[in-house]
Design a protein around this motif. Sequence first.
Motif, short mmCIF file in Angstrom:
data_model
loop_
_atom_site.label_atom_id
_atom_site.label_comp_id
_atom_site.label_asym_id
_atom_site.label_seq_id
_atom_site.Cartn_x
_atom_site.Cartn_y
_atom_site.Cartn_z
N ALA A 1 -8.04 -1.54 -3.84
CA ALA A 1 -8.18 -2.13 -2.45
C ALA A 1 -8.63 -1.02 -1.24
O ALA A 1 -9.36 -1.50 -0.26
N SER A 2 -8.38 0.15 -1.44
CA SER A 2 -9.13 1.17 -0.54
C SER A 2 -10.20 1.93 -0.99
O SER A 2 -10.63 2.53 -0.13
N GLN B 1 -13.00 -1.75 -1.44
CA GLN B 1 -12.71 -1.82 0.02
C GLN B 1 -13.53 -2.70 0.79
O GLN B 1 -13.19 -3.54 1.83
N HIS C 1 -6.78 3.23 -6.87
CA HIS C 1 -6.31 2.08 -5.95
C HIS C 1 -7.52 1.23 -5.30
O HIS C 1 -8.03 1.67 -4.63
N ARG D 1 0.89 -1.05 0.07
CA ARG D 1 -0.01 -0.12 0.05
C ARG D 1 0.99 1.46 -0.13
O ARG D 1 0.58 2.28 -0.58
N ASP E 1 -2.61 -5.22 -2.13
CA ASP E 1 -2.38 -3.43 -1.59
C ASP E 1 -1.52 -2.82 -2.77
O ASP E 1 -1.78 -1.72 -2.62
#
Length: 395
Positions: free
Chosen positions: A350-351, A355, A348, A320, A369
């Motif tokens: 994953a976030s 998420q 991004h 990340r 990440d």
Amino acid sequence: MTSSTGSDRRTLAVHGGTRRSQYGEMSEAIFLTQGFVYDSAEQAEARFIECADDEYIYARYGNPTVRMFEQRMAAIEGVEDGFALASGMAAVSSSLCAILSAGDRLVASRALFGSCLYVVESMLPRFGVDVELVDGTDPDQWRQAVQPGTKAVFLETVSNPMLEVIDLAAVSQVARHAGAVVIVDNALSTPLYQCSAELGADVIIYSSTKHVDGQGRCLGGIVLGTKDFIRKTLEPHAKHTGGALSPFNAWVMLKSLETLTLRCEHQTRIAHELAASAEGHAKVLRVLYPKLESHPQFAVASTQMTGGGTVFTMELTGGRKGAFRFINALRLFRISNNFGDSRSIVTHPASTTHQRIGPQMRQQLGINDGVVRISVGLEEPAALRADIEQALDAV
């Protein structure tokens, strides 16, 4: 259903579905009205019994501007009809809910956009639908899961964000033997680079928010297929549940379709070049793009796709922290969660978009990440490449 050639699509994207008023306007008219008037009570009664193709009752049911958009998209895709909705997710949920009832079985690819996963994993089971998720790239899992009595299968032809390419012809053959309806989200492939109907899809969905608008302005979605499915199965559900596309948004989409091929061809060429140039970089663990030979489903993509699309995905070193350093160092790429835009975008997953599906599901899907999704816009290619290179130095 008959597919359109590349040259046909260019022409259909400009002229398909056009209808003119008595004024003979060159650009399509916006019929910005929620209702329509009748010449008599008898005409109103007749229209509520059955509407002809160019007759309207209420904008939630249909609108002339929206109808032009539906017919143009159907022509480009090479299918009989379409129904436009307020967003891509409205198109996905309406397609599934129009077909499925309590006790029915749905088999879906596990690699789905986060909101699609919510619909199939959380929403449909609440209403008594039996759902099984499979690895969409594994033909054996489809064969085992899609048994006689399965009502429908659902998949993204190219998954978001890990760009898995599913052998649509093989899945369609399995579904056909079981009597299941094949529903596909073809947003990342675009109608330009894959003819899903030829490969066996019965229902084809697009978020027209993406490449169709292509300039970050309007939400929209569309469901395409046979006239029988659109008018007898989908329309009764869609018009009564209220997910109508705004006539203004439909007009924006119509005008955007005129440049769809120009935009996507440029963006796809640059996406391929940027993805290839990122391979082998010391800060890049892997690059995913359907038309790179390193892609796990390169053979499938070579068979069923004429282009790799406008998006590629990279996994960076440093997890990340590495991904965030890269994203924050970019100067031309905007941080957002759309794709297919005229501006280049970095996400991004994953976030943000994925998420809420949780770390275990993200791990199964390979959304680590360090993964970033790159949507290539219309900027100068050399400037985009330089921007990526300097941002990778920051990882």
